[in-house]
Design a protein around this motif. Structure first.
Motif, short mmCIF file in Angstrom:
data_model
loop_
_atom_site.label_atom_id
_atom_site.label_comp_id
_atom_site.label_asym_id
_atom_site.label_seq_id
_atom_site.Cartn_x
_atom_site.Cartn_y
_atom_site.Cartn_z
N ILE A 6 0.01 27.13 -108.23
CA ILE A 6 0.09 26.07 -109.24
C ILE A 6 -0.80 24.91 -108.78
N TYR A 7 -1.56 24.33 -109.70
CA TYR A 7 -2.45 23.21 -109.42
C TYR A 7 -2.16 22.10 -110.43
N THR A 8 -1.96 20.87 -109.95
CA THR A 8 -1.63 19.75 -110.81
C THR A 8 -2.73 18.70 -110.75
N ILE A 9 -3.08 18.16 -111.92
CA ILE A 9 -4.05 17.07 -112.03
C ILE A 9 -3.35 15.90 -112.71
N GLU A 10 -3.51 14.70 -112.15
CA GLU A 10 -2.93 13.50 -112.76
C GLU A 10 -4.02 12.48 -113.02
N ARG A 11 -3.90 11.79 -114.16
CA ARG A 11 -4.81 10.72 -114.53
C ARG A 11 -3.98 9.54 -115.02
N ILE A 12 -4.46 8.33 -114.77
CA ILE A 12 -3.80 7.12 -115.26
C ILE A 12 -4.43 6.75 -116.61
N CYS A 99 11.91 32.44 -102.43
CA CYS A 99 12.97 31.87 -103.26
C CYS A 99 12.58 30.45 -103.64
N GLY A 100 12.60 30.16 -104.93
CA GLY A 100 12.23 28.84 -105.42
C GLY A 100 10.80 28.74 -105.90
N GLY A 101 9.93 29.69 -105.52
CA GLY A 101 8.54 29.68 -105.95
C GLY A 101 8.36 30.51 -107.21
N TRP A 102 7.33 30.20 -107.98
CA TRP A 102 7.04 30.95 -109.20
C TRP A 102 6.14 32.14 -108.89
N GLU A 131 3.89 37.96 -124.08
CA GLU A 131 2.75 38.72 -123.55
C GLU A 131 2.85 38.93 -122.04
N ARG A 132 3.25 37.87 -121.32
CA ARG A 132 3.34 37.88 -119.86
C ARG A 132 4.56 37.06 -119.45
N VAL A 133 5.00 37.28 -118.20
CA VAL A 133 6.16 36.54 -117.70
C VAL A 133 5.92 36.12 -116.25
N SER A 134 6.44 34.94 -115.91
CA SER A 134 6.46 34.43 -114.55
C SER A 134 7.92 34.10 -114.23
N LYS A 135 8.35 34.40 -112.99
CA LYS A 135 9.77 34.22 -112.64
C LYS A 135 9.92 33.33 -111.42
N GLN A 136 11.04 32.61 -111.40
CA GLN A 136 11.42 31.78 -110.27
C GLN A 136 12.86 32.13 -109.92
N ILE A 137 13.07 32.56 -108.69
CA ILE A 137 14.41 32.93 -108.26
C ILE A 137 15.11 31.69 -107.73
N VAL A 138 16.19 31.33 -108.40
CA VAL A 138 17.02 30.20 -107.99
C VAL A 138 18.45 30.75 -107.99
N LYS A 139 19.43 29.99 -108.36
CA LYS A 139 20.78 30.53 -108.52
C LYS A 139 20.79 31.18 -109.90
N GLY A 140 20.21 32.36 -109.97
CA GLY A 140 19.87 33.04 -111.21
C GLY A 140 18.36 33.17 -111.24
N VAL A 141 17.79 33.29 -112.42
CA VAL A 141 16.34 33.42 -112.54
C VAL A 141 15.84 32.54 -113.68
#
Length: 183
Positions: A6-12, A99-102, A131-141
Motif C-alpha cells: 500500500i502506498y499513500t500520498i497526502e497533499r495540503i 495478521c493485520g496486513g492486506w 472481480e478481485r478480492v483483497s483480505k485482511q485477517i483480524v478477529k474475523g476477516v
C-alpha cells in the motif's frame, strides 16, 4: 515496492478555494483504493485540509502515479505534478501477508463469492459484480472486493467500486461500506 504493498500520498489543500487533487495517471496495475479529505483543524471554515490517496500495487513491473491540482470550475488551470515512477517486485512466499496486513487483490474463491452474496443480500438500486478480492485477517476477516457497479436505471453505464465486507467466525457477513473508485 512489492506486489500488494500500500502506498499513500497526502497533499495540503486550502478549504474554500475550490482546489483539489486527483490522480490523472495510473499505469502498470496500480489501483486507487481510497481517497479522503481530512480537516487539519476542526471547526474552522476555510482552514487547510489534508487530501489523502491510498494506492495498492497489483502486479510486478513498472508503475506510475501522477496527480494534478485543479478547480472543477476551471480545468484549464490544472497543474500537473511530476510522474512518480515505481518498480514493483513480485511478493515471494516469504512475503506472505501477516495478521493485520492486506493481501494483494486476487481472483475470488467460491467461499469469497459466497461471503459477498451473503453481505449484499437485500441491497437494491445498484448491482455489484466482484472481480478481485483483497483480505485482511483480524478477529474475523475484512474483505475489499473490487467490483463494477451497475445502477438499476436505463442505459448501460457501469462504474468501478470497492465493496468492504466484514465476516466474523460464526456470524453473518456484514456490508461495511461501498466506495466508488475515481479513475
Amino acid at each position: 515496492m512489492k506486489v500488494g504493498e500500500i502506498y499513500t500520498i497526502e497533499r495540503i489543500v486550502m478549504g474554500g478555494t475550490g482546489y483539489r487533487y486527483a490522480p490523472v495517471r495510473l499505469t502498470g496495475e496500480v489501483a486507487l483504493l481510497d481517497s479522503e479529505i481530512l480537516p487539519i483543524e476542526t471547526g474552522k471554515y476555510g482552514a487547510p485540509e489534508v487530501q489523502r490517496f491510498t494506492f495498492q500495487f497489483l502486479r510486478p513491473g513498472k508503475a506510475e502515479i501522477q496527480l494534478a491540482r485543479f478547480r472543477s470550475f476551471d480545468l484549464d488551470d490544472a497543474i500537473y505534478e511530476e510522474v512518480l515512477p515505481f518498480h514493483v517486485e513480485s511478493a515471494g512466499d516469504l512475503d506472505a501477508v501477516s495478521c493485520g496486513g492486506w493481501s494483494p487483490f486476487q481472483k475470488l474463491t467460491p467461499e469469497d463469492q459466497s461471503i459477498f452474496e451473503e453481505a449484499m443480500k437485500g441491497l437494491v438500486g445498484v448491482s455489484y459484480t466482484p472481480e478481485r478480492v483483497s483480505k485482511q485477517i483480524v478477529k474475523g476477516v475484512n474483505y475489499r472486493f473490487f467490483c463494477y457497479g451497475r445502477p438499476a436505471t436505463q442505459g448501460d453505464h457501469s462504474f468501478p467500486a470497492i465493496v468492504k465486507i466484514y465476516a466474523a467466525p460464526g456470524a453473518q457477513a456484514q456490508l461495511v461500506g461501498i466506495q466508488r473508485v475515481v479513475l
